[in-house]
Each structure stands twice: as structure tokens, then as C-alpha cells.
Write an enzyme that holds these catalytic residues in place. Structure first.
Site, short mmCIF file in Angstrom:
data_model
loop_
_atom_site.label_atom_id
_atom_site.label_comp_id
_atom_site.label_asym_id
_atom_site.label_seq_id
_atom_site.Cartn_x
_atom_site.Cartn_y
_atom_site.Cartn_z
N VAL A 1 37.38 43.96 36.75
CA VAL A 1 37.06 43.14 35.57
C VAL A 1 37.32 44.07 34.38
O VAL A 1 36.60 45.04 34.17
CB VAL A 1 35.59 42.65 35.59
CG1 VAL A 1 35.24 41.94 34.30
CG2 VAL A 1 35.37 41.72 36.78
N PRO A 2 38.38 43.76 33.62
CA PRO A 2 38.97 44.78 32.74
C PRO A 2 38.23 45.03 31.43
O PRO A 2 38.75 44.75 30.35
CB PRO A 2 40.37 44.22 32.48
CG PRO A 2 40.19 42.74 32.56
CD PRO A 2 39.13 42.50 33.60
N CYS A 3 37.05 45.65 31.51
CA CYS A 3 36.35 45.99 30.27
C CYS A 3 37.08 47.09 29.52
O CYS A 3 36.83 47.32 28.34
CB CYS A 3 34.91 46.37 30.56
SG CYS A 3 34.72 47.76 31.67
N HIS A 4 38.00 47.80 30.21
CA HIS A 4 38.76 48.84 29.52
C HIS A 4 39.72 48.25 28.47
O HIS A 4 40.24 48.98 27.64
CB HIS A 4 39.54 49.70 30.52
CG HIS A 4 40.50 48.92 31.38
ND1 HIS A 4 40.12 48.27 32.54
CD2 HIS A 4 41.82 48.66 31.24
CE1 HIS A 4 41.18 47.66 33.07
NE2 HIS A 4 42.22 47.88 32.30
N ARG A 5 39.94 46.94 28.53
CA ARG A 5 40.85 46.31 27.56
C ARG A 5 40.14 45.90 26.28
O ARG A 5 40.75 45.27 25.41
CB ARG A 5 41.53 45.09 28.21
CG ARG A 5 42.47 45.50 29.35
CD ARG A 5 43.11 44.31 30.05
NE ARG A 5 43.74 44.75 31.30
CZ ARG A 5 43.91 43.98 32.38
NH1 ARG A 5 43.51 42.71 32.35
NH2 ARG A 5 44.48 44.46 33.47
#
Lengths: 208, 160
Positions: free
Chosen positions: A176-180
Site C-alpha cells: 500500500v504505497p504510502c511512499h508515494r
């Protein structure tokens, strides 16, 4: 897996000839237990670790799907203790249940995968944080969005800080791309796996 | 306080439980009993009362699983002639020095159990008695008698 602990009162010395419990026996018994536990439906949480360019990742899955991904900096033992408390203590190391996730993550780091297809179990995330996570999944590979934009998409434009804490407590980083999610001024901002890991993921996605 | 992940329980107590199963059942059935013990324990683990003595709990489960094997074995027809030079029946017997299990097997079941729980696990006789039944003194006597016999058998074997 198992540490041989010497019997503390074998003062008679009569049992010195009992076979020792070597690694092979331990592994065989462990594998057998995992198989039986899966067949009986009593293995609530299976886990393994994989090595990636951003360090060892812990992967844990319930029977519903991937429930936790954790960076080494988050302390895998503590994360497992948390799973025992918040999901179930019926936890065993079982790489097989995580095979597909591990393969997809390896493909992702090799630049050959843009979307994860494994089922997710979002039970560790509640309320607004869970809403935020569902919107994170709309930010495509190689894209970024500001905390403010995610707050707006999640239906609460003022909750910029809450989006920050939802990202910081994301139980499924990388997948789940919280890095984006980055700051409005274009700088990266914080990351659950550390700023270096965030930089590595964003660079990977920008160049792959 | 919350419970540890079961993986830690296996790592911590797996070897002790296997030693118990081996001493009570011998090489062939020990690993089956170990597996049944840990499967049952995993299943019941979330319901275990906080602060329980996990080792005593596991040995109690192993005691019952071993009894199932003993009972099943007593219902099986007994081979009248032991095959000469029988090879190890499976991987479970690997590493056994001949003689040890033979000497243990010759003891009454209760002596094997009390010896295993007291000498291999390190349980006090009060706890041993709670598992095998009977009084603390009876458990102590059974273990002492068993050890005396074992010492005799094994020492005799050595001097041969």
C-alpha cells in the site's frame, strides 16, 4: 529454530546417550506442524522475511490475505508481538503461505511489477486511517500525491496531519504505497521505513 | 500481558517435549506424539490462562498424547518373532544409541514417565505427580526404582 536446552537435572548421566536434537529434526518437525496447522485451519498468522534492496522485510498473512509488512527498523520481533496481541498468538513461520507475496515484491524491486495482486487483510487499520489507505492505492506507480491531496480525496481536506499519521502507521508499506505521498512543496517528507527507503522506492519507480 | 507468538513457544520448548516423547515412547512414535502435542497446543493456545506454566502445560499435553500411542500399541497385535538385525525403521530412530531405548522400554510405563518428567524436564515431584496421578512420594519412588534398574541394565551392558 529450536535451541537445545540441556536437561537441568540429568545428574544420573544415564540419558547422555539419548539422541541430540539437531537442526534437521527441528526443521522436519516444524514443517510437519505447519502443515498440520494449516490443514486444521488453526494457523492464524503465517510469516516469513525476505531480503530486499531496502533491507529485510517481514511479511505476515492471515487466511484472508497479507496483513502486515514491516521494515527491519521497526523491529520484527516487536512487530510479531504486536500481531500476537492484535490478530492472534497462533503464529508460525510459514514461508509457503507468503510465496506469492514474496515473488511479487521481488518483481517489484526488479522493476518488473507495477501493481500488487495479492489479497490484503486490512484489519489492523481502522476508521479514517483505513479510508486513507484505500485512497493511497489509487496513486499509480511512479506518481506522487501531496498529503493535502490525499486528505481531500479521503473526504476531509483539513485532515492533512491525520493523513501523515495514517501513512506513518500503514501496516502494509510498499504494497500500500504510502511512499508515494510527499509534501506540497515537493520534498519527500517522513516515511515509516525511513527517508532513505522512501527515496529508494521513489527512485526505483521513476527509473524502472 | 499478551501472549508470545506461538513460534517462540515451539523454539523454546520443542526440544524438551521431544526428549520427553522419546523417553516415554521411543524412536518410532516420538515424532508423531510431538506433532500431535504441538498441534493441540497451538489450537488451544489463545485460551491458555495468563501466567500459566507453559512447560508444564506442554508436558501435560504430551503425556496424554503419549498415552494414546501406548494404548494404540497395546491394541495392535504383537509380532511373535522380532526380526533379526532390523534396520532403523525410519528417520525418527536416527542417532539412537542401541540399548538406551531398550533399557527404557523394559521399564514400567509409569517409571519411564516419572523419569522423563523429573530428570529430563526438571519438574519437581509434586508437579510430576499431578501429571501421572498418585502421590508425590509414589512418583519419587517410581523414578528412583526406574533409575536404579536403568543404571543396572546400562552398566551391565557397558561391561559386556
Amino acid at each position: 529454530m529450536m535451541n537445545e536446552r540441556r536437561a537441568k537435572v540429568d545428574e544420573s548421566g544415564l540419558f547422555a546417550a539419548l539422541p541430540t536434537i539437531d537442526e534437521e529434526v527441528s526443521r522436519r518437525l516444524h514443517r510437519r506442524l505447519v502443515e498440520a496447522a494449516n490443514a486444521a485451519g488453526v494457523l492464524d498468522v503465517a510469516y516469513r522475511t525476505i531480503d530486499t534492496p531496502v533491507g529485510a522485510l517481514l511479511l505476515a498473512a492471515t487466511q484472508k490475505g497479507l496483513v502486515r509488512v514491516a521494515y527491519a527498523s521497526q523491529d520484527h520481533d516487536r512487530v510479531l508481538d504486536g500481531l500476537a496481541r492484535d490478530v492472534s498468538p497462533r503464529i508460525l513461520q510459514d514461508p509457503a503461505r507468503l510465496d506469492r507475496v514474496a515473488r511479487e515484491i521481488e518483481e517489484y524491486f526488479a522493476g518488473r511489477r507495477r501493481v500488487f495482486g495479492v489479497p490484503l487483510d486490512l484489519q489492523l487499520s481502522h476508521g479514517f486511517r483505513r479510508t486513507v489507505l484505500s485512497h493511497l492505492r489509487e496513486i499509480g506507480y511512479g506518481q506522487t500525491a501531496s498529503y493535502a491531496a490525499v486528505a481531500k480525496a479521503s473526504g476531509n481536506p483539513k485532515a492533512v496531519r491525520a493523513v501523515g499519521s495514517a501513512c506513518a502507521s500503514n501496516p502494509l508499506p510498499v504494497v500500500v504505497p504510502c511512499h508515494r505521498v510527499v509534501r506540497s512543496d515537493g520534498t519527500m517528507g517522513q516515511y515509516v521505513g525511513g527517508v532513505e527507503a522512501k527515496d529508494a522506492l521513489l527512485t526505483l519507480e521513476a527509473t524502472a | 500481558m499478551s501472549q508470545k507468538p506461538f513460534e517462540e513457544i515451539v523454539a523454546e520448548h520443542g526440544p524438551t517435549v521431544l526428549r520427553v516423547c522419546r523417553a516415554v515412547l521411543g524412536p518410532v512414535d516420538a515424532e508423531d506424539a510431538w506433532s500431535e502435542t504441538f498441534l493441540a497446543a497451538l489450537s488451544a493456545y489463545p485460551r491458555l490462562r495468563a501466567g500459566s506454566n507453559i512447560e508444564a502445560w506442554l508436558v501435560t499435553v504430551a503425556h496424554r498424547k503419549a498415552l494414546d500411542h501406548v494404548r494404540a500399541a497395546s491394541r495392535r497385535p504383537i509380532a511373535t518373532n522380532e526380526l533379526p538385525e532390523r534396520p532403523a525403521r525410519d528417520s525418527g530412530s536416527a542417532g539412537w544409541e542401541s540399548g538406551v531405548w531398550k533399557a527404557l522400554e523394559a521399564l514400567p510405563l509409569k517409571q519411564r514417565q516419572t523419569i522423563a518428567y523429573h530428570y529430563l524436564v526438571g519438574m519437581p515431584y509434586l508437579q510430576v505427580a499431578q501429571i501421572v496421578g498418585g502421590s508425590q512420594d509414589a512418583a519419587r519412588r517410581a523414578a528412583a526404582d526406574g533409575i536404579a534398574t536403568l543404571r543396572q541394565t546400562l552398566l551391565k551392558g557397558e561391561s559386556r
